[in-house]
Structure formats: C-alpha cells, structure tokens
Design an enzyme around this catalytic site. Structure first.
Site, mmCIF file in Angstrom:
data_model
loop_
_atom_site.group_PDB
_atom_site.id
_atom_site.type_symbol
_atom_site.label_atom_id
_atom_site.label_comp_id
_atom_site.label_asym_id
_atom_site.label_seq_id
_atom_site.Cartn_x
_atom_site.Cartn_y
_atom_site.Cartn_z
ATOM 1 N N VAL A 93 22.690 27.599 2.112
ATOM 2 C CA VAL A 93 22.975 27.939 0.841
ATOM 3 C C VAL A 93 24.518 27.868 0.439
ATOM 4 C CG1 VAL A 93 20.907 29.080 0.182
ATOM 5 C CG2 VAL A 93 22.968 30.380 1.208
ATOM 6 N N VAL A 123 25.952 22.547 -1.377
ATOM 7 C CA VAL A 123 24.804 21.690 -1.641
ATOM 8 C C VAL A 123 23.656 22.739 -2.033
ATOM 9 C CG1 VAL A 123 22.926 19.896 -1.263
ATOM 10 C CG2 VAL A 123 25.630 19.521 -0.562
ATOM 11 N N THR A 139 21.351 22.224 5.789
ATOM 12 C CA THR A 139 22.311 22.279 6.699
ATOM 13 C C THR A 139 22.686 21.290 7.442
ATOM 14 O OG1 THR A 139 20.883 22.989 8.777
ATOM 15 C CG2 THR A 139 21.297 24.840 7.213
ATOM 16 N N GLU A 193 15.077 11.703 1.777
ATOM 17 C CA GLU A 193 15.795 10.808 1.136
ATOM 18 C C GLU A 193 17.492 11.103 1.291
ATOM 19 O OE1 GLU A 193 16.530 7.713 -0.212
ATOM 20 O OE2 GLU A 193 14.708 7.875 -0.960
ATOM 21 N N VAL A 250 20.483 9.439 3.639
ATOM 22 C CA VAL A 250 21.099 8.106 3.346
ATOM 23 C C VAL A 250 21.425 7.991 1.736
ATOM 24 C CG1 VAL A 250 21.196 5.772 3.424
ATOM 25 C CG2 VAL A 250 19.984 6.905 5.318
ATOM 26 N N LEU A 302 20.623 8.848 -3.987
ATOM 27 C CA LEU A 302 20.321 7.301 -4.451
ATOM 28 C C LEU A 302 18.888 7.122 -3.623
ATOM 29 C CD1 LEU A 302 23.600 5.438 -3.766
ATOM 30 C CD2 LEU A 302 22.528 5.799 -5.885
ATOM 31 N N ASP A 337 28.630 9.492 11.453
ATOM 32 C CA ASP A 337 27.616 9.828 9.989
ATOM 33 C C ASP A 337 27.337 8.773 9.639
ATOM 34 O OD1 ASP A 337 26.715 11.896 8.368
ATOM 35 O OD2 ASP A 337 27.751 10.809 6.656
ATOM 36 N N LYS A 375 23.259 7.093 9.543
ATOM 37 C CA LYS A 375 22.337 6.353 8.249
ATOM 38 C C LYS A 375 21.941 5.176 8.402
ATOM 39 C CE LYS A 375 25.165 9.316 5.278
ATOM 40 N NZ LYS A 375 26.208 9.285 4.213
ATOM 41 N N GLY A 393 28.616 14.144 -2.847
ATOM 42 C CA GLY A 393 28.837 15.391 -3.797
ATOM 43 C C GLY A 393 27.780 16.170 -3.704
#
Length: 812
Positions: free
Chosen positions: A470, A473, A552, A603, A606, A610, A675, A679, A794
């Site tokens: 928590v 995000v 997480t 989802e 990646v 989106l 990272d 993806k 974001g």
C-alpha cells in the site's frame, strides 16, 4: 395461528402476541396454538439429565425455569390478577419439581416420563398467555390439547389417530363460539389416556391438525423472521423473504434446514389446500410468505437455497455389488432397523457404489450395523468396509419451475466450482424440484452466498479484495476503488469490498469490508504482517470471488501466487517477478490458472495502465502470429532521457524521476535495463515463445562504477562523478539529430534491450514525458504495425491498470 418459542419468549414478546390477537379477533375466530417459552424445552431436558446423573445442579436449572416464568407473569399480568395467576403457576412448578426430584432418586428417564416432563413447557406458556389476554380485557378460552388430539402409544414421537382427533376438534369448536381459543402445542394423549407428545415440530403439527379438522380459512405460523427466505439470512446478508411458495417447495426447503417450518406440518393442510402464511411476530405488518398448492409463479426458476450441517457421507462399494440384486434392500433395511434417517442417496450407474448422507451423530452406529450386515461379503473381499466421511454439509436449490429451465444444475455446479467449493456427492430427483450437493462444512457460507448471487443477485456481483503493498501505487488504487465504488455498483453491477490490507509491517482484515476512508489508521493498529499469515487468513475467511492484489516488487510475495491459485483465489499483480522468472514458474502459474479456472492477470507488468498484454492476447487468441516487437517500455527511462540535456545534470534528472514516482525506490532497477528486459520477456512469452531472462541481450549504458555501486546513495554519487559519460551519450545523439531512447526488440526468436539513437521521423522520436510505445508486427499487421502508445509510468495509471484487471477478473 401458531406462535413459536421466540414469539412467547418474554413478557415483551407476549404483549406483542396479545396485540396481534386483539386486532385479528375483531374480524375472525382464532384458534391459537402456543409453544413453550423460548428455551424452556431445552432447559427441562437439561434439568432431567442432571437429575438422572445425580447432579444437584438440576435444582439450579429448575430455579432458572421458575424465575423465567414468574418474571414473565410480573411483566404481563396486572396487579389485580397477578397473585391468582402466580398461585396456579407455582402449583404447576411444584409438580415439575416433584417429577425432577423423582428422577434424581430413580436415576432413569423413560420416554413416558420424558413426555410428562416436556408437557410442562406448553402447559405453563398457554396458561400465562390466556391470562394475559383476560387481564387485558380480551376474552379468551384455554383448552387442553390433550383432550382433542389422540395418538398411539409411541411416546416422544406419537402417531396421531386422525379419525378420533378430527371428531374431537370439530365437536369442541362447534360448541365454542369464543373469538380466541388458546391451546398448548406439542402435547396429546393416547387412546388409553396416557400423556404423549408429537415430537419435533409438534406445535406446528398441532396447529395444522386443528386447521385441517376445522377447514380453516388460513393457517398462520408466527415466528421471529418475516417468512421463508431465499437463503439463511444469518449466513447470506442479501437473502430476502419469499413472497409465495408452493407446498412442495416449502417441504423441500424445510427438509433442508429452513427451520421456520417442519415438513410433516404441511401434510394435513396440503390435502385440503388450506393456505399457510409464515409471519413475523415482531413485524406483523410485513407480508411474510404465503404457502399454497401452486404458489405464485414468477420468472425465477429457483425459489430458495437451503442447507443441512453436520452431515456424514457413507459409501458402500465393491466389485461384488455390480449386477447383483438385493444390496440396496439389505443396506436400507439395516439402516431402518437402527432407526437411522437417510437424508440423501446417490448411486452410480455402474452399481459399483452406493453413497448416502446421514446426520453425523448416527455415523458410527450406521457403520457398525452395515459392516455387521455385510460381514460375509467384506470377508470375501466382494465389498469394502463402509467408508465414512464427516465434516460435511448438504446445500440444495429448490423450485417447482426448475424442470422447465435448461442448465440450472450446470449453473449451480459451475458457480460452486469457480469458487473452489468441492462437491462430494450430488442428488437430483426426476421432478427436478430439488438439486442437492454434499460439500465441506467449512464451505457452507461461501456456497450459499455464491448460489444466492448466481440465482437471486445476478444484477450485482460481490468482489472481495485482499491487497498487499500500500505504497504509492497501492494508495492510489484504494483511492480509486473508494471513489469509483458507486459507479461500479450502478453501471457494472459489482460491489467491491476491500477485506484485507498489508504492508511490510502490518496487516488487517475485516470480513464485512474495511472502511476505506480511514484505512491507514486501521492498518497501523493491525497485527504483525506475515506472508503466510495473510494467505492463511484469506483461505480461512473463504469468501466467494476473492481476489489477491499484489502491488509490491517483492520476490517472496510473487512466489506465493501458486498457492493462491490452487485455493481458487484470483491473482492480480503489477509485480513482474513471477512472470519474468524461470519459464517453468511462469508456465506453471498459467497452467494453474486454467486448471482452477481462476484469473491470473498482470496487465500492469508492461505499460502500466496501457492495454498491451490484453491487446496481444486478443491477437494471439484470434489466430494471429507475432513476427517482431519494437517498444519503449520504460516510462521512467523515457522521462529521464526526455528531460536530460547539456543544461541539466543526469544525476538531477534521475533524482527527479524518483521523486515523481516514475522509478522504483531503487532506481538501479530501472536504469540497469533489467526492468525493460523483464517486460519484453513477458511479451515474448505471451506471444507463445519459450524464453528466459538470460536469453535477452543486454546493452546497458551505465558505467561499471554505477552498476557496481553497493547502495542507492553510492549509485547517485557515481552519477555525479561520471557526468561526462552521460553528457557524451547526449552529445552524440544531438549531433546525429537523434533522440536517446531505451528500446526493447524481439525478432527472429531473439530479444535485446539497450539505449539507441532514434532518428527524426521514427515513431519513437517524438515520444514525450513518461510515455511508452509498443509496435507489434504480425502476420496480419506485417507492413503497418499495431501500435499502442500512452503514459507507461506513474502511480495513477498503474493503479488504474490494476483496477481494470480486477474488473476483468470479476468478469471471468
């Protein structure tokens, strides 16, 4: 009219009964059957048991019974009549005390004495209620039911002799013109004049016998609930009263646990088509449930859902049973001789086994009797010793119209299956009025709520969320859930409840749903967090439509996914570790999701919010084939290189990206390219190709000092110390009229990631801010690629991606 124990359980409740009788007696002649005061029958049996066991505590139990009745008298009867009524009550109580003293001396409680003992309950309550009416100025007669209802000699469960009983009832009421007649339920007498009782549901049966003999306009059963419910309201909050139901539906529901009605009660009125109404004493203006020959037809094929707990499932099986007549007869004769009631029976067409459900208290006796009966066949290994399973319950859906609707059983069992409710046995009669399933006792609440949601609440599905992580995000996700809850409920017909929350230190649960306006304060006062404890609590709560949400980047959390899926708990994750770890782990999670029909959605792995993976899956599922992928998949790196220039230090841009929440708390994860590699690996795997992280070519841009930094602070210091390296990268791109982009590529079965100089005119050149872009070149999109572009980092967009996956999981 019949008033149950709770309806006459206190002075307050009896005053309500008096009010109801006063109002109805103005227009109708009433025969009013009353049960013992609530809890008194159990207290009488307990006192007798203590007395027989030579425990002086039977006196305490007797005093409790005495005090209860005297307190009711004081709360009901006016001072003018109080002493007279108490005198009669005390006399009856003295007789009860003498009986208990006798039991203490002889150490034996026979069925005959049990009947005498239990008759005191109804005898006391009926007298008190009749006097309460009279002292209120309402004329009422008291008639002893023993003078009307005649039975055989079977004590504690007497069989009614209908001819004599009907004649007695008709004769009495022919001459009795009183507006109200009070009668004690349950008690009766044999042809020889001995006191007997009618057994379980005896007061209901008394009322039904009187209604049938008099051909009453209506039989009313007054209780503490507003009719028969679509399910047990104590277990299913959304359950509601059934407006109308047929006799047969009422019998089926009553047999399977709807305790407001006892099945044999229905028989006398059923034969004469006398309507029955189940009413609430505490809410007399509510309509209750009308029970008639056909009920009122409506569009719902299922009228109600019920259950019986404490069930044992016994199985007689063996190859020696196949094609041999008589096994069933011998089995059921054996059980009948032991007076064991069979609740459910099922037999496979192979004749290899017979399975039946009984009350768990009868299981040991049943096993012993059957094993003795089939001793010879067991010894010859023709059949196995009977198998006993306990800790079970039966759930049943009931409705006269089920036979006219295809797919009811499929709908029932698929709903249970989706929520991991294992069905041990199934029974369905040819009438299709009842479909029953044996399940684990621990799954009853979830099963009832699941079935109720499926058959009565298709408009609104309840989702139960358990969120771990928590931070930035996670906090935004909770805010979105809280603010969007009304919209989701109204437009999508989903009610979202957050049941559990956890961070690295604390975890908290509320099975009714946490207050999302104050969740931070609630979490701070929670218990110590534990990954195993969080999972165990979700499993123990055993709620339908449970979804675990991982917000997480924790490896240990990711490696718990398989346990969630096996428990039929959907997994929604923005954590990329599980899907980018060893291919065997990834493929096993996908297999478990398919096997248990449990969503596993990621989802946000990646492109944040989106629809990258969703779009890719649609392409693959429709038969398209991915030839190559080109993408900018790091919103954080795109933000960094879009804001880096010869006027701004690289260190400062990275620091800004972290402060804005675009990078992980450890920015090395983003800048190392690992990272992005994860993806592209996930996209390759979702395209149907086996690949591991080690197979991806990594072309990093960090210096060896940066990659070797031991702490985040050390890493930031290297960025300051080696600013010239990063300025050289910028200068080269500028001289070539290019933009720096960290690009992921897949083609010809190979994948690589690295920093590239993107020329003007390329789709990646003008990619702004924290945006991501993915280009799929496929068999169908061979010349012009399928392009997905938008914000790829974001907290808000990532949270919205998680939210979308939660909705997808619910729809699945």
């Amino acid at each position: 009219m019949k008033f149950g124990g709770t309806s006459v359980g206190s002075a307050k409740n009896i005053l309500q009964v008096v009010s109801i009788l006063k109002q109805l007696s103005e227009h109708s002649q009433l025969a009013v059957v009353v049960s013992a005061v609530g809890g008194v029958t159990d207290s009488l049996l307990k006192a007798a048991k203590l007395a027989v066991e030579k425990s002086q505590e039977y006196n305490d139990e007797f005093n409790n019974i005495k005090d209860k009745h005297l307190n009711i008298v004081d709360g009901l009867i006016s001072e003018q009549y109080n002493a007279m009524v108490k005198e009669v009550i005390l006399d009856k109580l003295d007789q009860l005390k003498q009986l208990l003293d006798g039991l203490y001396l002889i150490n034996e409680l026979s069925p005959k004495t049990t009947d005498k003992l239990l008759s005191f309950g109804e005898g006391l309550s009926s007298y008190i209620i009749s006097q309460a009416l009279n002292s209120s100025g309402i004329e009422a007669d008291l008639k002893n039911s023993q003078e009307l209802i005649v039975t055989d000699e079977q004590h504690t469960q007497a069989g009614v002799i209908l001819g004599l009983t009907n004649a007695n009832i008709k004769a009495y009421f022919k001459d009795n013109k009183s507006a109200i007649t009070i009668l004690p339920g349950f008690i009766s007498r044999s042809e020889k004049g001995e006191l007997t009782t009618l057994g379980r549901g005896g007061s209901d049966y008394t009322a039904a016998l009187i209604a049938a003999a008099l051909k009453a306009d209506e039989l009313q059963i007054w209780t503490d609930v507003s009719g028969m419910y679509t399910a047990n309201p104590k277990l299913v909050k959304q359950a509601r009263p059934i407006e109308s139901i047929s006799y047969q539906e009422a019998v089926e529901l009553s047999h399977f646990g709807a305790k407001v009605l006892y099945p044999p009660t229905v028989q006398p009125v059923l034969e004469l088509n006398i309507p029955m109404v189940i009413k609430n004493t505490m809410a007399p203006d509510e309509p209750g449930t009308l029970i008639t020959e056909t009920g009122i037809k409506n569009i719902r094929p299922v009228k109600g859902i019920s259950h019986i707990g404490d069930i044992a499932l016994l199985t007689l099986q063996g190859n020696g049973m196949v094609g041999i007549p008589g096994f069933s007869r011998r089995l059921f004769e054996t059980l009948a001789q032991e007076k064991i009631n069979i609740i459910l029976i099922t037999q496979a067409s192979s004749e290899h086994s017979i399975c039946f459900g009984i009350k768990v208290e009868d299981a040991e006796r049943a096993k012993k009797a059957v094993d003795i009966s089939f001793e010879n066949e067991i010894a010859l290994h023709k059949i196995d010793p009977i198998l006993v399973e306990t800790g079970l319950a039966i759930v049943a859906i009931v409705g006269d119209n089920m036979k006219n609707h295809q797919g009811i059983s499929g709908r029932m069992f698929s709903a249970l299956g989706r929520n991991n409710v294992n069905v041990r046995a199934i029974a369905q009669g040819a009438s299709e009025r009842n479909i029953s399933a044996v399940i684990d006792e621990k799954d009853v609440r979830k099963a009832l709520n699941t079935l109720h949601e499926s058959f009565f609440e298709v408009e609104t599905k309840q989702l139960n969320l358990f969120i771990t992580g928590v931070g930035n995000v996670g906090e935004r996700l909770i805010e979105q859930i809280n603010s969007q809850a009304p919209f989701v409920k109204e437009r999508l017909k989903m009610k979202i409840r957050v049941i559990g929350l956890s961070n690295s230190r604390k975890m908290v649960f509320d099975k009714k749903g946490l207050d999302l306006n104050h969740w931070k304060r609630t979490l701070e006062s929670g218990e110590v967090a534990s990954l195993d404890g969080f999972l165990d609590m979700i499993k123990s709560l055993n709620l339908r439509n449970s979804i675990f949400v991982d917000v997480t980047a924790n490896e240990d959390v990711a490696y718990k996914y398989d346990q969630y899926l096996r428990a039929n708990i959907a997994v929604v994750a923005c954590n990329k570790i599980a899907c980018s770890s060893d291919f065997g782990i990834y493929s096993e999670l996908k297999r478990l999701s398919r096997k248990y029909n449990t969503p596993f959605l990621f989802e946000t792995n990646v492109g944040a919010g989106l629809p990258v993976i969703d779009t890719l899956n649609h392409l693959i599922n429709s038969g398209d084939e991915v030839h190559s992928i080109k993408a900018v998949l790091s919103g954080s790196l795109n933000f960094i290189f879009n804001n880096f220039s010869d006027q701004v230090r690289f260190h400062d841009v990275v620091r800004l990206a972290q402060e804005e929440g675009y990078t992980e708390p450890d920015p090395r994860i983003d800048l190392s390219g690992i990272d992005v590699a994860r993806k592209i690996l996930i996209l390759v795997r979702e395209s149907g190709i086996e690949m591991n992280l080690d197979d991806i070519e990594m072309d990093g841009f960090l210096t060896s000092a940066a990659t070797g930094a031991k702490t985040v602070n050390d890493f930031y210091q290297t960025l300051k110390d080696e600013e010239g390296h990063y300025q050289a990268l910028y200068r080269s791109a500028k001289e070539n009229n290019c933009q720096l982009k960290f690009v992921a590529e897949f083609a010809d079965g190979k994948a690589k990631v690295g920093l590239q100089e993107i020329p003007s005119g390329h789709p990646f050149y003008n990619l702004e801010g924290k945006d991501n872009i993915v280009m799929f070149y496929t068999a169908r999109y061979s010349e012009q690629p399928m392009i997905i572009k938008g914000a790829g980092a974001g907290a808000d967009v990532t949270a919205s991606g998680l939210f979308a996956d939660i909705i997808r999981a619910a729809n699945n």
